[in-house]
Design a protein around this motif. Sequence first.
Motif, PDB file in Angstrom:
ATOM      1  N   MET A 251       0.829  -1.213   0.000  1.00 43.57           N
ATOM      2  CA  MET A 251       0.000   0.000   0.000  1.00 43.57           C
ATOM      3  C   MET A 251       0.858   1.255   0.000  1.00 43.57           C
ATOM      4  O   MET A 251       0.571   2.227  -0.716  1.00 43.57           O
ATOM      5  CB  MET A 251      -0.918   0.012   1.226  1.00 43.57           C
TER       6      MET A 251
ATOM      7  N   TRP B 129      -3.083   3.098   8.837  1.00 43.29           N
ATOM      8  CA  TRP B 129      -3.395   1.723   9.235  1.00 43.29           C
ATOM      9  C   TRP B 129      -2.862   1.511  10.627  1.00 43.29           C
ATOM     10  O   TRP B 129      -1.760   1.956  10.961  1.00 43.29           O
ATOM     11  CB  TRP B 129      -2.727   0.732   8.271  1.00 43.29           C
TER      12      TRP B 129
ATOM     13  N   TRP C 152      -8.771  -4.625   2.881  1.00 41.75           N
ATOM     14  CA  TRP C 152      -7.645  -3.870   2.325  1.00 41.75           C
ATOM     15  C   TRP C 152      -6.391  -4.744   2.252  1.00 41.75           C
ATOM     16  O   TRP C 152      -5.665  -4.726   1.256  1.00 41.75           O
ATOM     17  CB  TRP C 152      -7.376  -2.633   3.172  1.00 41.75           C
TER      18      TRP C 152
ATOM     19  N   LYS D 190      -6.802  -7.140  -0.570  1.00 45.69           N
ATOM     20  CA  LYS D 190      -6.674  -6.470  -1.864  1.00 45.69           C
ATOM     21  C   LYS D 190      -5.216  -6.211  -2.220  1.00 45.69           C
ATOM     22  O   LYS D 190      -4.819  -6.337  -3.381  1.00 45.69           O
ATOM     23  CB  LYS D 190      -7.451  -5.154  -1.846  1.00 45.69           C
ATOM     24  N   TYR D 191      -4.420  -5.836  -1.219  1.00 46.55           N
ATOM     25  CA  TYR D 191      -3.016  -5.494  -1.456  1.00 46.55           C
ATOM     26  C   TYR D 191      -2.061  -6.598  -0.984  1.00 46.55           C
ATOM     27  O   TYR D 191      -0.893  -6.333  -0.739  1.00 46.55           O
ATOM     28  CB  TYR D 191      -2.678  -4.171  -0.759  1.00 46.55           C
TER      29      TYR D 191
END
Length: 452
Positions: free
Chosen positions: A179, A335, A359, A362-363
């Motif tokens: 990210m 985060w 998240w 996704k990453y």
Amino acid sequence: MNSRRNFVKKTAIAGAGLSFLPNMSFGSVLGGSKEKLKLAFLGVGLRGCNHLNNALHRKDIEVTAICDIDPERIKIALKMIDDAGYSKPKVFGNSDYDYRNLLELKEVDAVIIATPWLWHTKMAVDSMKAGKYTGVEVSAANTLEECWDLVNTHEETGSHLMILENVNYRRDILAVLNMVKQNVFGELIHFRCGYQHDLRGVLFNDGKTAYGKGVEFGEQGISESKWRTNHNLLRNADVYPTHGVGPIAAMCDINRGNRFLSLTSHATKSRGLNKYIVDNGGENHPNAKLNFKIGDVITSTIETSNGETIIVTHDCSLPRPYSLGFRVQGVEGLWEVDGNRIYVEGKSKPHRWDEADEWLKKYDHPLWQKYGELATGAGHGGMDFFVLNAFVESAKENIAPPLDAYDAAAWSAITPLSELSIENNGEPQDFPDFTRGTWIKRKPYNWIKDTY
């Protein structure tokens, strides 16, 4: 990260025949040179055997030598090697410095050091001088002089050193690093991290059981209590900073376009370890009369040349659940590991946290996507697979590792600098520039790839 009790159980299983990873064959699916790396181990205690276990599941290594002054650990390691179908390695350990005879062997290309902390630097220096590709467990050094010894020896010999910081390879950490590299949080501003782990059952035992029983240490203890506890008795410092600061250093490109500038540290009073001894051994136990120097909670604030701040916490003497306390914050979001939460401006509902799971999924980092199943069971939630793989693949090519001598020095320097700051009422301490100015032009390591 698994609890130390689970780690002990897994190591015991490994010693009984490497049976808990039946389908793993690391070297057969990983790239790099086809020539086998001739690998030696200095220290085959619990941590050394964890690395040994993972190495024995590779087809691209050969364990040619081991060294330990404890004959029982040698027996355990030799059984692991034999059970894995490997030839018996040469054995050293007749004296504290018998490892130097191991380093003279031509049939050793690379060395993994997993010994008590006070031996890390001297062994790493000797290994590099012998021309071996060197991996050293955390922390790599105890004093500023030792930090410079690592850097100077690397530069003088051209031998590479990798600090084996496994948390850099934790799945959520690599996802957040992904990210960061994709600018999800925008320009980075602030970080928090540390080592927040109730170690009372590690620092003391009954001299028979490694963890969780008794209040003995030093000559009366076994395993880590034999050597680690004395650091808490004699030093008021963050004695174990790299699990927290290592991943953050990668995110903000320390030593590669950025560097640590200064540090201030403060320590609370010391009560936790004494109370543990009294509660479990009685107020008349000899150890109850000792004054442990280390503060129960040590807080350090680091300033970087790019204007970020990093708060590093050492909290190991009090009852608490485990957490490394990560927080990564930029101008567009943040985060936090505690609470498993994330907020990204323009994506999250205003002033409302998102759960981080989606998240992180996704990453998810390419390394974990590719090798996640292989890493399962390799130790510490799979992290140990990736850190060993990075070491082996770098050593096979004889190239600079992802976490090098400059990283080992900069991260380890937090310990002596925090000690100096605490001793001088929080006075700021300047970080040495271990790169001698080359940090300005050094390019960041390419972390977003699926090899190592």
